[in-house]
Design a protein around this motif. Sequence first.
Motif, PDB file in Angstrom:
ATOM      1  N   GLU A  51      51.565  -7.755  15.417  1.00 12.28           N
ATOM      2  CA  GLU A  51      50.358  -8.130  16.146  1.00 12.28           C
ATOM      3  C   GLU A  51      50.201  -7.290  17.414  1.00 12.28           C
ATOM      4  OE1 GLU A  51      48.858 -10.368  13.370  1.00 12.28           O
ATOM      5  OE2 GLU A  51      47.875 -10.191  15.325  1.00 12.28           O
ATOM      6  N   LYS A  93      44.526  -5.048   8.819  1.00 10.68           N
ATOM      7  CA  LYS A  93      43.571  -5.223   9.905  1.00 10.68           C
ATOM      8  C   LYS A  93      42.426  -4.243   9.702  1.00 10.68           C
ATOM      9  CE  LYS A  93      46.231  -8.082  12.344  1.00 10.68           C
ATOM     10  NZ  LYS A  93      45.857  -9.455  12.715  1.00 10.68           N
ATOM     11  N   ARG A 144      47.270  -4.785  18.350  1.00 10.46           N
ATOM     12  CA  ARG A 144      46.530  -4.943  19.605  1.00 10.46           C
ATOM     13  C   ARG A 144      46.479  -3.636  20.386  1.00 10.46           C
ATOM     14  NH1 ARG A 144      47.044  -5.154  24.677  1.00 10.46           N
ATOM     15  NH2 ARG A 144      49.281  -4.791  24.563  1.00 10.46           N
TER      16      ARG A 144
END
Length: 761
Positions: A645, A679, A649
Amino acid sequence: MSTITNPPVAAGSRGGGVPRVIVATTALLTFISFWRAAAIVLNDLASSAYYAGGEAEAYIGKTAPWFILAIMLFSYAVRAVYVESCSMFVRGGVYRAVKSALGGTLAKFSVSALMFDYVLTGPISGVAAGQYLAGLISDLLVHMHISGPLAPASISLISAGFAVVVTAYFWWENTKGVSESSEKALHIMKLVTVMVVMLIGWCTYTVIVRHSSLPPWPHPRNLRLGPSALGWLAHSSLPHMFGIIAIFIALGHSVLAMSGEESLAQVYREIESPKLQNLRKAGLVIFIYSLVFTSLVSFFAVMIIPDDVRQHFLENLIGGLAMSLEGPILVRLLFHAFVVVVGTLILAGAVNTAIVGSNGVLNRVSEDGVLSDWFRQPHPRFGTSYRIINIVVFLQIVTIIISRGDVTFLANLYAFGVIWSFAMNGLSVLVLRYTRPGQRDFQVPLNFTINGVQVPVGLGLITLTLFLIAFVNLFTKPVATVAGGAFSILLYIVFTISERRGHHTNAARVEMDQFNLALEGELTPEGVGARPGNILIPVSNHYALYHLGNVLDRIKPGRRDIVVLHIRLLRRSASGENELDVDQLFGSIEQHLFSQALSMAEKRGKSIRLAVVAANDLWDGILRAATALKSSTIVLGHSAKETTEEQARQIGDRWEQLGDQKPQFNLEIHLANGDKVYKVLGPHAPNLTGNEVNLLHRLWLRFSEMLAPQELHHHDVVHFALEEVQKELDDGHEDEVVKRLRAHLDANQSKRKPMPQDKLN
């Protein structure tokens, strides 16, 4: 921005017919403003304000502030030499300048002196921070009536212990590859500025109230040159017979206030356009800031702190100044604590800069073949040049232990590396005036032409002054001369032996794939030999290529091209010119990495394209390369330093900074256990034309009437249509669906208008 590339070269095929293609491109840099560049340099340079004035006074007496002021004024001239060096596109600071002008032998000697500087920068900054911390603890203990002042031995122990802890912390941060940030440097300098403004204002008020007088004028008769200041000249009459020698002795003991100049050349590559103009602006900001901060601290200390008290604060000068100001003791203690916090931040930053700088310099030396590739082998987990980091940090910790927390001892040694690196750089630029004549974008002022030959008076005087200070220091700092000379000679021997062994062992590299390298204009899909919509796979560590293996396993030959990308991260020591040589982009590390990638592709009978991109920011380099190659998907391996994650980011934040016309990318993060995280970089909804929206609405109206009284939404129609397509694919009608889709694309190609942000699926 210039570009260095290697065009696709089909060097034959091995086994399964894998083409050997290599493309190396320019440095895709994340440029910074001159304010940020100045902040990075000041984090190194301004740290000397915490100890330079006290150390100079310990040797030459109360006239020290005048010589600190002289050194800070002279630093502007020395900085002009570095600006001229950068304007000639001389890469790598002192090392590259000396090698270009004076050859490899003197370059190895100069880099040895520079490494002596870097090895001592960390210890002196860490120990100085510890001195300030110990001084605050001592004052608090006295104020709270817990005990008397700490003994000097206790203060030294705290200082050395703190320095070791800080050095160990930044060793681990650099081993993991956590990079320094210009944003962080800017925030620290903002905090330092607040402290400096408060300090100057309060000191000015105190001087007015007490009617304090200026320090004694810098006349030879006012100098207090004891045996420790004269060194091997202690029994000589020269300093007393010739006042100019005494002046140069005093300048030599003040020269460490000018540290950090090398950082300016190292940060040059990252400065935004217009490059040279912004470099000069950064230099001016650095000059004004350091002149005000460093010199005023020295003046105020002599004017405010009583002579008998000041002798106990020479290694903690600003702390002593804070406690000697006019005002309530509690307020002074709070300000003292603020000074210590700010000082710890900036001095700790200098510890990190020393590790980063020395790592970059030795990497540059290794790339030139002076050090063997063993030193640059990446960490199995983090991919950093951990062996160089380990050696540098080991030397720094040994230095701290030997010093026993004595800043004066370290300052003596530190001055050796500082002045000799400046002197060698000045001589190199002077020589380059004649070996590389021609128009310069910038020259050190005071140049005259006699019979068609340029006479660089300004540059010559600066270089002469530097060498005079350096030679005087050889005799007045015997410990530094012996230690610095021994270190430089030893490191030179290591460089020479390693370079010769590297020449003898070059044959061992034949076992790896050989790649043809050339120069081209820019990174393009055509240059790489990959079609738009390709899959971009960044790789950095030959121990972790599982994500490449996953993609090779699932992609059918001929469907989509695979581009394997290696980001060559630039360090600040690798700055100072616009262009990179091919051998500076592609070395044994890249050769080993790409050989492994080709081997994996061969075993699966798949073709890959290979690219090297130099960048100073990992995510920015990846995204710019993906944009240039018109990639649709970026596939990453899982980082050992952060979660998936956090990876997503960080690259998402960098994607937001690309500009207005940002292409969308599918992002895949593969874990070593086979799991994958998907993603999308950019908005997830597609951009529909008016025709598509109208068609969707007409279908919705028609089906709504048929399905009444059931409620139907537009997204239900889209979902139903997609599932029908999926069903056809699952039923084995993929070729028929693709045929109809291709016919649809061909029929509508002429009608389609280019859209600013097509979502790539």
